[in-house]
Each structure stands twice: as structure tokens, then as C-alpha cells.
Design a protein around this motif. Sequence first.
Motif, PDB file in Angstrom:
ATOM      1  N   VAL A  48       1.038  -1.316   0.206  1.00 27.89           N
ATOM      2  CA  VAL A  48       0.175   0.110  -0.167  1.00 27.89           C
ATOM      3  C   VAL A  48       0.947   1.200  -0.106  1.00 27.89           C
ATOM      4  CG1 VAL A  48      -1.634   1.400   1.251  1.00 27.89           C
ATOM      5  CG2 VAL A  48      -2.054  -1.027   1.169  1.00 27.89           C
ATOM      6  N   VAL A  64      -4.271   4.245  -3.569  1.00 26.24           N
ATOM      7  CA  VAL A  64      -4.376   5.026  -2.281  1.00 26.24           C
ATOM      8  C   VAL A  64      -3.826   6.479  -2.260  1.00 26.24           C
ATOM      9  CG1 VAL A  64      -4.562   2.686  -1.145  1.00 26.24           C
ATOM     10  CG2 VAL A  64      -2.437   4.233  -0.908  1.00 26.24           C
ATOM     11  N   MET A  83      -5.560   7.063   7.167  1.00 30.50           N
ATOM     12  CA  MET A  83      -6.346   6.822   5.963  1.00 30.50           C
ATOM     13  C   MET A  83      -7.559   7.665   5.835  1.00 30.50           C
ATOM     14  SD  MET A  83      -6.060   2.739   6.006  1.00 30.50           S
ATOM     15  CE  MET A  83      -7.063   2.527   7.472  1.00 30.50           C
ATOM     16  N   LEU A  86     -12.092   6.775   2.938  1.00 31.44           N
ATOM     17  CA  LEU A  86     -11.926   5.428   2.891  1.00 31.44           C
ATOM     18  C   LEU A  86     -13.233   4.835   1.945  1.00 31.44           C
ATOM     19  CD1 LEU A  86     -10.888   4.509   6.410  1.00 31.44           C
ATOM     20  CD2 LEU A  86      -9.928   3.665   4.274  1.00 31.44           C
ATOM     21  N   ASP A  90     -11.285  -0.571   0.248  1.00 35.60           N
ATOM     22  CA  ASP A  90     -10.013  -0.505   1.222  1.00 35.60           C
ATOM     23  C   ASP A  90     -10.185  -1.595   2.435  1.00 35.60           C
ATOM     24  OD1 ASP A  90     -10.426   2.737   1.036  1.00 35.60           O
ATOM     25  OD2 ASP A  90      -8.934   1.752   0.126  1.00 35.60           O
TER      26      ASP A  90
END
Length: 122
Positions: A48, A64, A83, A86, A90
Motif C-alpha cells: 500500500v 490509495v 487513511m 475510505l 479498502d
Amino acid sequence: QVQLVESGGGLVQPGGSLRLSCAASGSIFSLNTMAWYRQAPGKQRELVADITSGGGTAYYADSVKGRFTISRDNAKNTVHLQMNSLKLEDTAIYYCNAVRWRGSAVYSLWVWGQGTQVTVSS
């Protein structure tokens, strides 16, 4: 042997935010590029984001980019993943690890921890 402990996961609605943390034992943490991976049900584990040992350079997967931010605190042997925005996709178990790049290939270095579950659902 380095031990990795991930935390901070949970259930969040689409558009929400979570901050993941990973604590590593051992003094070699600060020498390594650290990364976050995730594994969704039925899928392979994927990289990620990662951040260099000094924190100066970060890599993000296209999926991302612009939503997640990786950071680290070498004094505390921790790496974080903020994060935002979202999405349903995810949803996964998130893991951290030290990594090494060789050309375009990336390799994890340490034994995996238990990970932390992130579920994005309305």
C-alpha cells in the motif's frame, strides 16, 4: 527477532478515516524502509505504502494515492498510516513490515504480525 504489532483498525463508513499504528521491537527499525501492506479476502497481499528509513521519501500505490499518508517515528519505533476518504475496496487486513527494493521488486524482511482489520461498510 523483530516483533510487529499493528493496531488501529476498525469499522468505518465510506468516506471516513482511520489511523493505523505499527510498533516494532528492536533497534534496527530506524535502519529500514517500512511499509504497509493489505490483504483483502481472496486476494494476494499488496503493498500500500512505504517510507524510507529517514522518512524523507514515501511510495504509495495508485489506489490509495492522495487518500493515505504514511509516517514514522524512529524514536518510538512506530510507523503509521493515516487513511482518509475510505472506500469499500479498502476493506482488508493491514500489516506492516520492513522492506527492501531490488529494482521494481519489493521484499518483506521480517516475520509478519497479526495485522489489524479495517472494514469499510455502510
